[in-house]
Scaffold this active site. Structure first.
Site, PDB file in Angstrom:
ATOM      1  N   GLU A 278       0.827  -1.202   0.000  1.00 54.39           N
ATOM      2  CA  GLU A 278       0.000   0.000   0.000  1.00 54.39           C
ATOM      3  C   GLU A 278       0.867   1.260   0.000  1.00 54.39           C
ATOM      4  O   GLU A 278       0.537   2.248  -0.669  1.00 54.39           O
ATOM      5  CB  GLU A 278      -0.930  -0.022   1.223  1.00 54.39           C
ATOM      6  CG  GLU A 278      -2.095   0.916   1.095  1.00 54.39           C
ATOM      7  CD  GLU A 278      -3.250   0.515   2.007  1.00 54.39           C
ATOM      8  OE1 GLU A 278      -3.801  -0.590   1.829  1.00 54.39           O
ATOM      9  OE2 GLU A 278      -3.587   1.293   2.905  1.00 54.39           O
ATOM     10  N   GLU A 281       2.008   1.785  -3.425  1.00 59.98           N
ATOM     11  CA  GLU A 281       0.906   2.321  -4.211  1.00 59.98           C
ATOM     12  C   GLU A 281       0.770   3.828  -3.935  1.00 59.98           C
ATOM     13  O   GLU A 281       0.574   4.628  -4.841  1.00 59.98           O
ATOM     14  CB  GLU A 281      -0.371   1.588  -3.771  1.00 59.98           C
ATOM     15  CG  GLU A 281      -1.432   1.477  -4.820  1.00 59.98           C
ATOM     16  CD  GLU A 281      -2.624   0.682  -4.280  1.00 59.98           C
ATOM     17  OE1 GLU A 281      -2.528   0.052  -3.208  1.00 59.98           O
ATOM     18  OE2 GLU A 281      -3.674   0.716  -4.952  1.00 59.98           O
ATOM     19  N   CYS A 301      -8.582  -2.137   4.087  1.00 63.03           N
ATOM     20  CA  CYS A 301      -8.380  -3.315   4.932  1.00 63.03           C
ATOM     21  C   CYS A 301      -9.683  -3.802   5.531  1.00 63.03           C
ATOM     22  O   CYS A 301      -9.748  -4.915   6.044  1.00 63.03           O
ATOM     23  CB  CYS A 301      -7.469  -2.999   6.103  1.00 63.03           C
ATOM     24  SG  CYS A 301      -5.923  -2.346   5.573  1.00 63.03           S
ATOM     25  N   SER A 321      -7.357   1.667  -2.645  1.00 60.78           N
ATOM     26  CA  SER A 321      -6.172   0.841  -2.728  1.00 60.78           C
ATOM     27  C   SER A 321      -6.604  -0.543  -3.198  1.00 60.78           C
ATOM     28  O   SER A 321      -7.606  -1.081  -2.736  1.00 60.78           O
ATOM     29  CB  SER A 321      -5.520   0.741  -1.354  1.00 60.78           C
ATOM     30  OG  SER A 321      -4.675  -0.384  -1.322  1.00 60.78           O
ATOM     31  N   LYS A 360     -15.391 -10.274   8.198  1.00 61.01           N
ATOM     32  CA  LYS A 360     -14.341 -11.111   7.615  1.00 61.01           C
ATOM     33  C   LYS A 360     -14.898 -12.475   7.217  1.00 61.01           C
ATOM     34  O   LYS A 360     -14.355 -13.142   6.353  1.00 61.01           O
ATOM     35  CB  LYS A 360     -13.184 -11.289   8.600  1.00 61.01           C
ATOM     36  CG  LYS A 360     -12.508  -9.999   8.999  1.00 61.01           C
ATOM     37  CD  LYS A 360     -11.371  -9.619   8.084  1.00 61.01           C
ATOM     38  CE  LYS A 360     -10.834  -8.221   8.410  1.00 61.01           C
ATOM     39  NZ  LYS A 360      -9.960  -7.681   7.376  1.00 61.01           N
ATOM     40  N   GLU A 363     -15.963 -11.708   3.834  1.00 60.87           N
ATOM     41  CA  GLU A 363     -14.878 -11.313   2.940  1.00 60.87           C
ATOM     42  C   GLU A 363     -14.218 -12.517   2.263  1.00 60.87           C
ATOM     43  O   GLU A 363     -13.839 -12.451   1.100  1.00 60.87           O
ATOM     44  CB  GLU A 363     -13.814 -10.536   3.737  1.00 60.87           C
ATOM     45  CG  GLU A 363     -12.659 -10.013   2.894  1.00 60.87           C
ATOM     46  CD  GLU A 363     -11.525  -9.432   3.738  1.00 60.87           C
ATOM     47  OE1 GLU A 363     -11.405  -9.796   4.921  1.00 60.87           O
ATOM     48  OE2 GLU A 363     -10.765  -8.615   3.205  1.00 60.87           O
ATOM     49  N   GLU A 369     -11.137 -13.378  -6.374  1.00 59.07           N
ATOM     50  CA  GLU A 369      -9.778 -13.023  -5.974  1.00 59.07           C
ATOM     51  C   GLU A 369      -9.425 -13.569  -4.590  1.00 59.07           C
ATOM     52  O   GLU A 369      -8.253 -13.585  -4.216  1.00 59.07           O
ATOM     53  CB  GLU A 369      -9.624 -11.491  -5.992  1.00 59.07           C
ATOM     54  CG  GLU A 369      -9.674 -10.923  -7.406  1.00 59.07           C
ATOM     55  CD  GLU A 369     -10.299  -9.535  -7.469  1.00 59.07           C
ATOM     56  OE1 GLU A 369     -11.145  -9.228  -6.605  1.00 59.07           O
ATOM     57  OE2 GLU A 369      -9.944  -8.779  -8.381  1.00 59.07           O
ATOM     58  N   CYS A 511     -10.681  -1.749  14.532  1.00 59.76           N
ATOM     59  CA  CYS A 511     -10.970  -3.159  14.797  1.00 59.76           C
ATOM     60  C   CYS A 511     -11.061  -3.490  16.289  1.00 59.76           C
ATOM     61  O   CYS A 511     -11.729  -4.443  16.666  1.00 59.76           O
ATOM     62  CB  CYS A 511      -9.918  -4.035  14.151  1.00 59.76           C
ATOM     63  SG  CYS A 511      -9.775  -3.727  12.392  1.00 59.76           S
TER      64      CYS A 511
END
Ligand code: SF4
Ligand code: SF4
Ligand code: SF4
Ligand code: FES
Lengths: 583, 161
Positions: A278, A281, A301, A321, A360, A363, A369, A511
């Protein structure tokens, strides 16, 4: 200031303080049910009623400010008996499911029933017959257990601005429901789990995947590996009576081996890799912004945030990102790099992520991907709450365990990796490495305190090699719109954008305040947990991701350069606009 | 039923009329209900986008008032009287039978759009209990076993007299 008495005790408090909070200051505990410290009182339940001398009216302590010269009585036989009736009426509409309920032993309603010594049912039972909704795969709705406190509605509509939950109908028929009376999985729900973390009962609950993990651990031929997220280490202790913020990292490693995992990794390692990608990037965009790759760069994230953006703000996709979240990166590396290094068949590897997060769970199968290794990169996600239950089932004396180390090639982390769990942490970690990439020099300061703390939106600017870098950190999804609009307006007016780098976390506090964390989170606890992470950072000999020797080795042996073709195919994703409603 | 964009024209007319008035949501929903006999989901979704009001809020309103219906009205409206006299004379059994034959709950319309099942409080003919009413015609002293015959008259291609 106002001055009054509560049960004869003089109390002096700031004007506007509720009777409830004032009572706390003189060690008087008024029972509450619908009120949550994070939220505006909905005054729905009536269990907190108190008397004021000279008035026949009872007041709700959770939402009535203390006034000068008030003489409050919080407990007398009449008050207690009214509270009892209120509770009995609520229980008359509630199933007696405690023994098989996920909230057993941890339920605010059950606790009240115990405190009041409820031993019989005086009112006829009336139960709603509404089926469970398991459509999200992350959280489960059980409307019959709902006591209509309104917390989840406020959380979902105001705190998160998602509007996936609402009350439908009225009076006796009032019920909690996904927006527009469909399945939650077809609604705009972003699976942040904040509703489940705030619900006082078992009406909203995380999808429980512990049985699947036990099964995977038992199955011969499986090679089970596991990773723990930053926020989990500073919250798991709460389930065993420790203070929030106390760090259990190394005991967790030991514990996970005892549970039967063949290798124990740390998501913080994945976070270090995320930062390498990142920050690269960011530097690329910073030096060379283009309409396809514009500034600000926005972090990704947080899967709830990604889902929210794809549903509500997809005009911002070019700013996102492309980098995967740390646990996904660790997942794909475990089934490629690790597997080949240790000669393991990746088909046998079962990767379990222990996360503070319900999103998550969603996710891990979000897009193709997430199967970049050729297998499902992460097999199962458990929340902190589920792990606590597993520990109890396993019969391990967790707090007494000895400290152990993680398994090495995907387990060693830097101070930058561990602060990912607090709001502003990703930004701070990325700045440490980005500064190095831009200036080529070791930083004279590592801490970026402007990113820390619980303010909803943190805006500031820092200087890197004579350039101003504007940053914004938002947490709690309702804080996002302001930041995005600042960018949109600047672009529209042809002004330079106010920020170059933006971090967003869906959950308040980041988180550490995740939807899968132990119940009863408040800002005080969020700060304590964050402090635990920042201390961990301070204690690390290496505090910048690019200096992590294991990460350097990973690039040398496997990935090549940051943003190499291999990194792109394994560690990066694409985004697309999604409909808010699937029905 | 109309899909997607087909509602756009009607909606823009309504919006032009109500756009800047406070409390417009409920007024617009009223007009939609009056016009279609129910508030189609597609329309709520479009309204949500046009007014920038979350769908959750629209459904809070729609389900709060009995006046609004979420399903298209059935071709034939069956009302089962649940007044005291009918209730005591077996109306619950009649209702159960209707539900099982039609496969719908009260307040809903059958999949083929033919029948809409409603429960009413008293049709004012207690002497004839239990009664049901179909499209304004009263059927008195109904027995469970009569139901299938009564219904089947409406499912045949020819309308009953
Ligand atoms: S929600 Fe609480 S009171 Fe209700 S069944 Fe579960 S544990 Fe018992
Ligand atoms: S998980 Fe988050 S978005 Fe989904 S219903 Fe709960 S609070 Fe709303
Ligand atoms: S589902 Fe839980 S949080 Fe939501 S209103 Fe019901 S009891 Fe309260
Ligand atoms: S706690 Fe005060 S009304 Fe519920």
């Amino acid at each position: 200031m106002v001055r009054a008495t509560i049960n004869g005790k003089v109390v002096e408090v700031e004007k506007g303080t509720t009777i409830l909070d004032a009572a706390n200051q003189v060690q008087v505990k008024i029972p509450t049910l619908c009120k949550h410290p994070d939220l505006i009182s909905s005054a729905a339940c009536g269990i907190c009623i108190v008397k004021v001398k000279g008035s026949s009216k009872m007041l709700r302590a959770c939402c009535t400010p203390l006034d000068n010269a008030m003489e409050i009585i919080t407990h007398d036989p009449e008050i207690v008996s009214i509270r009892r009736t209120v509770l009995e009426l609520i229980l008359s509409k509630h199933p007696n499911d405690c023994l098989k309920c996920g909230r057993n032993n941890n339920c605010e309603l059950q606790r009240l029933a115990a405190d009041f010594g409820i031993r019989e049912e005086l009112f006829p039972k009336y139960l709603k017959d509404i089926p469970k909704d398991e459509s999200t795969g992350s959280i489960v709705l059980e409307p019959p257990k709902c006591i209509l406190c309104g917390r989840c509605v406020q959380v979902c509509q105001q705190m998160q601005d998602v509007w996936a939950l609402s009350f439908l109908e009225r009076g006796f028929d009032t019920r909690i429901s996904p927006a527009g009376d469909i399945k939650l999985g077809d609604s705009p729900c972003v699976r942040c789990g904040q509703c489940s973390a705030h619900c006082p009962t078992g009406a909203i609950f995380e999808q429980d995947d512990t049985a699947r993990v036990w099964e995977a651990l038992q199955k011969p031929g499986n090679y089970c590996v596991v990773q723990i997220a930053p926020a989990v280490r500073v919250s798991i202790g709460e389930a065993f009576g420790f203070k929030p913020g106390e760090n259990f990292t190394r005991r967790l490693y030991a514990l996970l081996r005892r549970l039967g995992f063949a290798a124990v990794f740390d998501t913080n390692f994945g976070a270090d890799v995320t930062i390498i990608e990142e920050a690269s990037e960011f530097v690329e965009r910073f030096k060379n912004p283009s309409p396809e790759r514009p500034l600000p760069l926005i972090t990704t994230c947080c899967p709830s945030w990604v889902d929210f953006m794809e549903k509500f703000h997809h005009d911002m996709i070019p700013h996102f990102s492309s980098c995967k979240s740390p646990h996904q990166i660790l997942g794909v590396l475990s089934k490629t790099y690790y597997a080949s290094k240790y000669n393991l068949d990746p088909a046998r590897i079962v990767m379990v992520s222990i996360m503070p997060c319900t999103a998550k769970k969603y996710e891990i199968t979000r897009t193709d991907e997430m199967f970049a290794s050729g297998f499902q990169d992460i097999d199962i996600v458990l929340t902190t709450r589920e792990l606590a239950r597993m520990i109890k089932q396993a019969g391990v004396d967790f707090p007494a365990l000895p400290d152990e180390d993680p398994d090495h090639i995907l387990g060693d982390y830097t101070g930058a990796g561990v602060i990912f769990g607090a709001t502003g942490g990703v930004m701070e970690a990325a700045l440490r490495t980005a500064c190095f990439y831009i200036t080529g020099q070791k930083l004279d300061r590592l801490e970026f305190s402007e990113t820390r703390g619980l303010k909803g939106v943190k805006e500031s600017s820092i200087e890197i090699a004579g350039n101003r870098v504007g940053i914004a950190v938002a947490h709690g999804l309702s804080n996002v719109e302001y930041v995005l609009n600042q960018v949109r307006e600047a672009v529209k007016a042809g002004r330079p954008v106010p920020y170059h780098f933006v971090e967003v976390m869906a959950c308040p506090g980041g988180c550490v305040g995740g939807g899968g964390q132990p119940y009863g989170v408040t800002d005080e606890r969020r700060s304590k947990m964050s402090r635990g992470l920042y201390e961990d950072d301070l204690n690390q000999p290496i505090r910048s991701s690019h200096e992590n020797p294991q990460v350097q080795q990973l690039y040398r042996e496997f990935l090549g350069e940051p943003r190499s073709e291999k990194s792109e195919s394994l560690l990066h994703v694409h985004y697309k606009a999604r409909p808010q409603y699937r029905k | 039923m109309k899909e997607g964009n087909d509602y756009h024209q009607e909606l823009s007319g309504l919006l032009a009329k109500w756009k800047d008035k406070p409390g417009n949501l409920i007024m617009i929903l009223h007009e939609i209900q009056n016009h279609y006999g129910f508030v189609p989901r597609q329309l709520s979704l479009q309204l949500s986008a046009l007014l920038d009001v979350p769908l959750a809020r629209i459904y809070e309103v729609l389900t709060f008032y009995n006046y609004f219906k979420l399903e298209a009205p059935g071709k034939h409206k069956i009302s089962v009287c649940m007044g005291t006299a009918c209730y005591l004379n077996g109306a619950p059994e009649i209702l159960r039978e209707l539900k099982s034959i039609l496969g719908v709950e009260e307040g809903h319309t059958t999949k083929n759009g033919l029948f809409q099942l409603e429960v009413v409080r008293c049709l004012g003919c207690c002497g004839l209990a239990p009664v049901i009413m179909i499209d304004g015609k009263v059927y008195d002293k109904v027995k469970k076993n009569d139901i299938i015959d009564i219904i089947s008259k409406f499912t045949r291609s020819k309308e009953p007299e």
